[in-house]
Design a protein around this motif. Structure first.
Motif, PDB file in Angstrom:
ATOM      1  N   ARG A  86      -3.814  11.613  10.184  1.00 30.45           N
ATOM      2  CA  ARG A  86      -3.634  10.934  11.192  1.00 30.45           C
ATOM      3  C   ARG A  86      -5.340   9.932  10.917  1.00 30.45           C
ATOM      4  N   TYR A  87      -5.106   9.391  11.507  1.00 30.21           N
ATOM      5  CA  TYR A  87      -6.207   8.123  11.624  1.00 30.21           C
ATOM      6  C   TYR A  87      -6.342   7.484  12.830  1.00 30.21           C
ATOM      7  N   PHE A  88      -7.097   6.612  13.302  1.00 31.06           N
ATOM      8  CA  PHE A  88      -6.932   5.537  14.828  1.00 31.06           C
ATOM      9  C   PHE A  88      -7.591   4.737  14.080  1.00 31.06           C
ATOM     10  N   SER A  89      -6.897   3.249  14.518  1.00 32.27           N
ATOM     11  CA  SER A  89      -6.334   2.176  13.540  1.00 32.27           C
ATOM     12  C   SER A  89      -7.198   1.327  15.078  1.00 32.27           C
ATOM     13  N   LYS A  90      -8.089   0.206  15.582  1.00 30.78           N
ATOM     14  CA  LYS A  90      -8.250  -0.646  16.517  1.00 30.78           C
ATOM     15  C   LYS A  90      -7.848  -2.125  15.958  1.00 30.78           C
ATOM     16  N   GLU A  91      -7.092  -2.080  15.085  1.00 27.59           N
ATOM     17  CA  GLU A  91      -6.533  -3.379  14.722  1.00 27.59           C
ATOM     18  C   GLU A  91      -5.452  -3.354  13.908  1.00 27.59           C
ATOM     19  N   LYS A  92      -4.337  -4.184  14.342  1.00 25.97           N
ATOM     20  CA  LYS A  92      -3.519  -4.804  13.640  1.00 25.97           C
ATOM     21  C   LYS A  92      -3.379  -5.680  13.136  1.00 25.97           C
ATOM     22  N   LYS A  93      -2.624  -6.021  11.916  1.00 31.53           N
ATOM     23  CA  LYS A  93      -2.977  -7.394  11.427  1.00 31.53           C
ATOM     24  C   LYS A  93      -1.461  -7.430  10.482  1.00 31.53           C
ATOM     25  N   ASP A  94      -0.610  -8.507  10.894  1.00 36.03           N
ATOM     26  CA  ASP A  94       1.052  -8.148  10.169  1.00 36.03           C
ATOM     27  C   ASP A  94       1.300  -7.358  10.330  1.00 36.03           C
ATOM     28  N   ASN A  95       2.261  -6.393   9.198  1.00 31.08           N
ATOM     29  CA  ASN A  95       2.505  -5.426   9.719  1.00 31.08           C
ATOM     30  C   ASN A  95       1.846  -4.315   8.807  1.00 31.08           C
ATOM     31  N   LYS A  96       0.429  -4.247   8.901  1.00 33.87           N
ATOM     32  CA  LYS A  96      -0.663  -3.431   8.870  1.00 33.87           C
ATOM     33  C   LYS A  96      -1.562  -2.597   9.777  1.00 33.87           C
ATOM     34  N   PHE A  97      -2.244  -1.324   9.193  1.00 33.62           N
ATOM     35  CA  PHE A  97      -2.858  -1.064  10.332  1.00 33.62           C
ATOM     36  C   PHE A  97      -4.642  -1.200   9.117  1.00 33.62           C
ATOM     37  N   LEU A 126      -8.241   0.472   9.258  1.00 35.81           N
ATOM     38  CA  LEU A 126      -9.164   1.112   9.460  1.00 35.81           C
ATOM     39  C   LEU A 126     -10.686   1.148   9.281  1.00 35.81           C
ATOM     40  N   GLN A 127     -11.483   1.764   9.565  1.00 34.94           N
ATOM     41  CA  GLN A 127     -12.503   1.867   9.504  1.00 34.94           C
ATOM     42  C   GLN A 127     -13.427   2.363   7.534  1.00 34.94           C
ATOM     43  N   ASP A 128     -14.187   2.133   7.185  1.00 32.29           N
ATOM     44  CA  ASP A 128     -14.210   1.956   5.556  1.00 32.29           C
ATOM     45  C   ASP A 128     -14.394   3.675   5.605  1.00 32.29           C
ATOM     46  N   SER A 129     -14.773   4.321   6.433  1.00 36.97           N
ATOM     47  CA  SER A 129     -15.018   5.782   6.234  1.00 36.97           C
ATOM     48  C   SER A 129     -13.854   6.213   5.896  1.00 36.97           C
ATOM     49  N   ASP A 130     -12.372   5.435   7.114  1.00 39.04           N
ATOM     50  CA  ASP A 130     -11.457   6.068   6.323  1.00 39.04           C
ATOM     51  C   ASP A 130     -10.441   5.643   5.638  1.00 39.04           C
ATOM     52  N   TYR A 131     -11.044   4.926   4.696  1.00 40.52           N
ATOM     53  CA  TYR A 131     -10.860   4.961   3.778  1.00 40.52           C
ATOM     54  C   TYR A 131     -11.050   5.668   2.090  1.00 40.52           C
ATOM     55  N   HIS A 132     -12.381   5.780   2.618  1.00 40.26           N
ATOM     56  CA  HIS A 132     -12.646   6.293   1.769  1.00 40.26           C
ATOM     57  C   HIS A 132     -12.253   7.788   1.534  1.00 40.26           C
ATOM     58  N   HIS A 133     -12.158   7.969   2.746  1.00 39.25           N
ATOM     59  CA  HIS A 133     -10.518   9.778   2.962  1.00 39.25           C
ATOM     60  C   HIS A 133      -9.686   9.698   2.517  1.00 39.25           C
ATOM     61  N   ILE A 134      -9.215   8.700   2.564  1.00 40.60           N
ATOM     62  CA  ILE A 134      -7.979   8.333   2.017  1.00 40.60           C
ATOM     63  C   ILE A 134      -7.658   8.433   0.472  1.00 40.60           C
ATOM     64  N   LYS A 135      -8.663   7.253  -0.148  1.00 40.05           N
ATOM     65  CA  LYS A 135      -8.837   7.322  -1.897  1.00 40.05           C
ATOM     66  C   LYS A 135      -9.250   8.132  -2.479  1.00 40.05           C
ATOM     67  N   THR A 136     -10.850   8.876  -1.698  1.00 40.07           N
ATOM     68  CA  THR A 136     -11.766   9.717  -3.129  1.00 40.07           C
ATOM     69  C   THR A 136     -11.308  11.262  -1.812  1.00 40.07           C
TER      70      THR A 136
END
Lengths: 235, 235
Positions: free
Chosen positions: A3-14, A16-26
């Motif tokens: 689960r992640y928290f987002s503060k921004e929605k753009k088109d049909n995408k959320f 996230l914070q950079d640290s969340d992207y890192h968490h997902i990827k790495t």
């Protein structure tokens, strides 16, 4: 599901914070089409991962039904403590549904933060964010700046865990009280509140309560209180 | 005041463990005539330190009045968990008045101990001993050996924290139940009990309960339950 928290929605995408992207990827090493939950404006969405030019995109699949949330708005007012104890409280209190945490300056507080406050606050916020993700919350507890006792708010029900009070046992308070929406709970430092501090809180409407003659470590008290509030207000 | 447990009284002196003498001398750096509490046969005694040939002697000054103890005998039945989580439960459960802890073998337990069991048990015992000293208890919780589910005991009231049960909320159980002296509580591993395990426990008299739809980490559950038992049985 992660689960992640987002503060921004753009088109049909959320976004996230950079640290969340890192968490997902790495950290999680998620693959194309792996599912995650993203909470946006307190609503959970089922989403899927897709990679574009090696960047993570979070596509919305659908809005999810909300799980039962916490019934009461609990504000926990706690002294500064050594890092390990304070972090422990942040984590467990989040898990047990705290809405807001106010660190309060008290006479017998040993720990000081002074100049490092901004840095500490950012650290605390990241701890409760992560704990919120792990315990499937749809909200992240709010953390206030270090507050003077004179600036503490009051609420529908206000209690202060006292080391001098002998009569007002916490079970009597909760069992005799009418329903309340918001509750503030003050927990003293290791040496307890001073008589002056307790008197001040009493004057602004805080009820001094005793948890019994049992000795609990200061970091156990908030968990104990939050467990009881959860329990007493379970539907 | 620092508290120690003793199993031996000789003349007007208590015999402690070597690690306690080390604690007094080297960690606490206590001086001649410094006071400590020694608990012997569940009774606390005020004592004073005196050194003879550089060895610590614990002289009894007087027996002390007993503080309120825990009303119920709570047996916590928990799966093996990673060391840090298991230690955390031992410590907090001791603080919150557990009487006995039984580690239980369950299908979905990930952690194994096998040959190291004796060593683990000694370590667990030292953790609860220390936690008992720090939380001013007059008794040390008993820790059993790793037990098969088929060998679990039953008691006056037996509950199992279930992940499948939806109706039997814990507050309903506690609020409708008559007074009980002894209670057994089973807590499942991270993946939950298997249906077969839950059925087995149900058949021998364990009531499946839900703690609500909230997600708690496995190590938070015992603290939550013990807080509630303490609270519900507060005089």
């Amino acid at each position: 599901m992660q689960r992640y928290f987002s503060k921004e929605k753009k088109d049909n995408k959320f976004i996230l914070q950079d640290s969340d992207y890192h968490h997902i990827k790495t950290v999680m090493r998620m693959k194309e089409n792996d599912k995650v939950i993203v909470v946006y404006e307190s609503n959970p969405y089922l989403c899927k991962i897709n990679y574009k030019d090696n960047l993570v995109n979070i596509e919305i699949i659908k809005k999810q039904e909300k799980q039962e949330e916490f019934i009461n708005e609990v504000t926990l007012i706690i002294p500064l403590l050594k890092e390990q104890k304070f972090d422990f409280i942040l984590q467990k209190a989040t898990e047990l549904g705290v809405s807001r945490i106010i660190p309060v300056k008290l006479e017998r507080t040993v720990v000081k933060i002074d100049q490092k406050e901004e840095k500490k606050l950012a650290r605390w916020k990241s701890i409760v964010k992560e704990a919120s993700e792990q315990s499937n919350r749809n909200t992240i507890p709010q953390i206030e700046k270090l507050t003077r006792i004179e600036d503490l708010p009051t609420s529908d029900l206000n209690i202060v865990c006292s080391t001098t009070e002998k009569e007002n046992k916490i079970n009597k308070i909760f069992k005799n009280i009418k329903k309340y929406d918001k509750i503030n709970v003050v927990i003293g430092p290791e040496g307890g509140l001073t008589i002056k501090e307790e008197e001040y809180l009493k004057n602004i409407g805080y009820i001094p309560v005793t948890l019994g003659s049992r000795i609990m470590r200061v970091e156990t008290v908030p968990i104990y209180i939050l467990s009881i509030i959860n329990y007493e207000n379970m539907e």
